[in-house]
Design an enzyme around this catalytic site. Structure first.
Site, PDB file in Angstrom:
ATOM      1  N   ASP A 272     -10.910   2.797   5.192  1.00  8.12           N
ATOM      2  CA  ASP A 272     -11.230   1.367   5.208  1.00  8.12           C
ATOM      3  C   ASP A 272     -12.741   1.121   5.182  1.00  8.12           C
ATOM      4  O   ASP A 272     -13.181   0.005   4.890  1.00  8.12           O
ATOM      5  CB  ASP A 272     -10.704   0.736   6.510  1.00  8.12           C
ATOM      6  CG  ASP A 272      -9.388   0.007   6.333  1.00  8.12           C
ATOM      7  OD1 ASP A 272      -9.158  -0.556   5.252  1.00  8.12           O
ATOM      8  OD2 ASP A 272      -8.599  -0.012   7.303  1.00  8.12           O
TER       9      ASP A 272
ATOM     10  N   LYS B  79       0.842  -1.217   0.000  1.00 11.06           N
ATOM     11  CA  LYS B  79       0.000   0.000   0.000  1.00 11.06           C
ATOM     12  C   LYS B  79       0.869   1.256   0.000  1.00 11.06           C
ATOM     13  O   LYS B  79       0.534   2.239  -0.679  1.00 11.06           O
ATOM     14  CB  LYS B  79      -0.940  -0.020   1.204  1.00 11.06           C
ATOM     15  CG  LYS B  79      -1.976  -1.143   1.155  1.00 11.06           C
ATOM     16  CD  LYS B  79      -2.737  -1.258   2.483  1.00 11.06           C
ATOM     17  CE  LYS B  79      -3.578  -2.518   2.554  1.00 11.06           C
ATOM     18  NZ  LYS B  79      -4.212  -2.696   3.887  1.00 11.06           N
TER      19      LYS B  79
ATOM     20  N   GLN C 270      -3.972  -1.325  10.291  1.00 14.57           N
ATOM     21  CA  GLN C 270      -3.942  -2.654   9.676  1.00 14.57           C
ATOM     22  C   GLN C 270      -4.404  -3.729  10.659  1.00 14.57           C
ATOM     23  O   GLN C 270      -3.910  -3.804  11.789  1.00 14.57           O
ATOM     24  CB  GLN C 270      -2.518  -2.965   9.173  1.00 14.57           C
ATOM     25  CG  GLN C 270      -2.392  -4.265   8.405  1.00 14.57           C
ATOM     26  CD  GLN C 270      -3.137  -4.273   7.068  1.00 14.57           C
ATOM     27  OE1 GLN C 270      -3.267  -3.261   6.402  1.00 14.57           O
ATOM     28  NE2 GLN C 270      -3.643  -5.427   6.680  1.00 14.57           N
TER      29      GLN C 270
HETATM   30  N1  GUN Z   1      -6.594  -6.738   7.097  1.00  9.31           N
HETATM   31  C1  GUN Z   1      -7.062  -7.507   6.094  1.00  9.31           C
HETATM   32  N2  GUN Z   1      -7.751  -6.753   5.213  1.00  9.31           N
HETATM   33  C2  GUN Z   1      -7.695  -5.483   5.666  1.00  9.31           C
HETATM   34  C3  GUN Z   1      -8.213  -4.251   5.184  1.00  9.31           C
HETATM   35  O1  GUN Z   1      -8.887  -4.148   4.152  1.00  9.31           O
HETATM   36  N3  GUN Z   1      -7.925  -3.156   5.945  1.00  9.31           N
HETATM   37  C4  GUN Z   1      -7.227  -3.224   7.095  1.00  9.31           C
HETATM   38  N4  GUN Z   1      -7.023  -2.104   7.786  1.00  9.31           N
HETATM   39  N5  GUN Z   1      -6.745  -4.350   7.575  1.00  9.31           N
HETATM   40  C5  GUN Z   1      -6.978  -5.476   6.862  1.00  9.31           C
END
Ligand code: GUN
Length: 293
Positions: free
Chosen positions: A119, A52, A96
């Protein structure tokens, strides 16, 4: 033989549009910025956040990653988030998951400002999604699946869709999106989970299967209706003595079998994954646009 849906290519066209929106923000003197945080050293989280960060840089989005030690308390993380919520240079905040077990994810997600919740996990954004209010943020993975279906001209109107998995990140929002009124919705959705009866039979009747339950190769060829669309969201690490690392990643779909029966199918990797990142970048630009309107 199914058509293989090229998630990388579709993500690339989303990135093109995002990059031009970044440029428009910069013309106004605004530098969109995304704050990443992860707690502890979960290896998958490191990889995901790294991907990311690199995509942010490529698109001209500023990013900062705050890595906190495993023993960080919930209160300490909340204090950090409160600071980022009021920092005007930060437009998006991504915590995350998974977090260490002593930190309640629901408490953390509901304390990220809904305006910076790229998110789409904050209860306000979840509520807006369910109500069909477009002023919120759509979670990245289900949002990316909708974009894939749209790009591939797969009809959702009147389709029978089966969503496998009832998680808050994918299954639940996916069900809301597919059943919503509108050009990318209007499907009849069956949400299946670990206690659902006759899953195989329900899958066999589906025009669209979204597999997001996290069980390696759960969806077999025999569970797919001829010509159906199969979207594989799963990422599962399984033991493989022939691999150098002793393991490998597989999806929730037995790909080779599914390929023979389905009409269209996502590869894994190269299907849903790139779309998740594309939607995150798009949500970040949207957050910056809204916060500076
Ligand atoms: N862990 C697995 N998928 C995601 C996501 O889309 N966002 C976040 N913040 N953590 C994750």
């Amino acid at each position: 033989m199914a058509r293989i849906i090229d998630g990388r290519k579709i993500a690339e066209s989303v990135h093109q549009e995002t990059a031009s929106r970044v440029e428009a923000l910069k013309q106004r003197g605004i530098l969109p910025k995304l704050l990443f945080t992860r707690v502890g050293e979960d290896p998958a989280s490191k990889v995901y956040v790294g991907m990311k960060e690199r995509m942010s840089a490529r698109l001209g989005i500023l990013s900062e990653t705050v890595v906190l030690p495993d023993e960080t308390t919930e209160a300490e993380l909340l204090k950090k988030i409160a600071g980022w919520n009021c920092d005007e240079e930060i437009h998006g905040i991504l915590v995350q998951a998974p977090l260490p077990s002593h930190i309640r994810e629901s408490v953390i997600f509901s304390n990220v400002s809904p305006e910076k919740d790229v998110d789409g996990f904050h209860p306000v954004n979840v509520g807006k999604l369910v109500l069909g209010d477009p002023t919120g943020f759509v979670p990245c993975t289900p949002g990316g699946v909708i974009e894939l279906l749209k790009a591939e001209n797969i009809t959702t109107k009147g389709a029978d869709a089966v969503v496998l998995g009832r998680g808050a990140i994918v299954g639940k929002p996916m069900t809301a999106l597919l059943s919503q009124k509108g050009p990318t919705g209007n499907a009849t959705v069956t949400l299946c989970h670990s206690l659902t009866s006759n899953i195989e039979e329900r899958c066999r009747q589906a025009d669209i299967i979204i597999a997001a339950m996290g069980v390696a190769e759960f969806v077999r060829g025999s569970m797919i209706k001829s010509g159906a669309t199969v979207i594989d969201v799963g990422v599962n690490r399984i033991a493989d003595a022939s691999a150098k690392s002793g393991s490998r990643l597989v999806g929730d779909v037995a790909f080779q079998e599914a390929l023979e029966v389905a009409g269209a199918i996502t590869p894994n990797p190269g299907g849903v994954g790139p779309m998740t990142i594309a939607m995150l970048m798009r949500n970040t630009v949207l957050a910056a646009e809204r916060l500076t309107a």
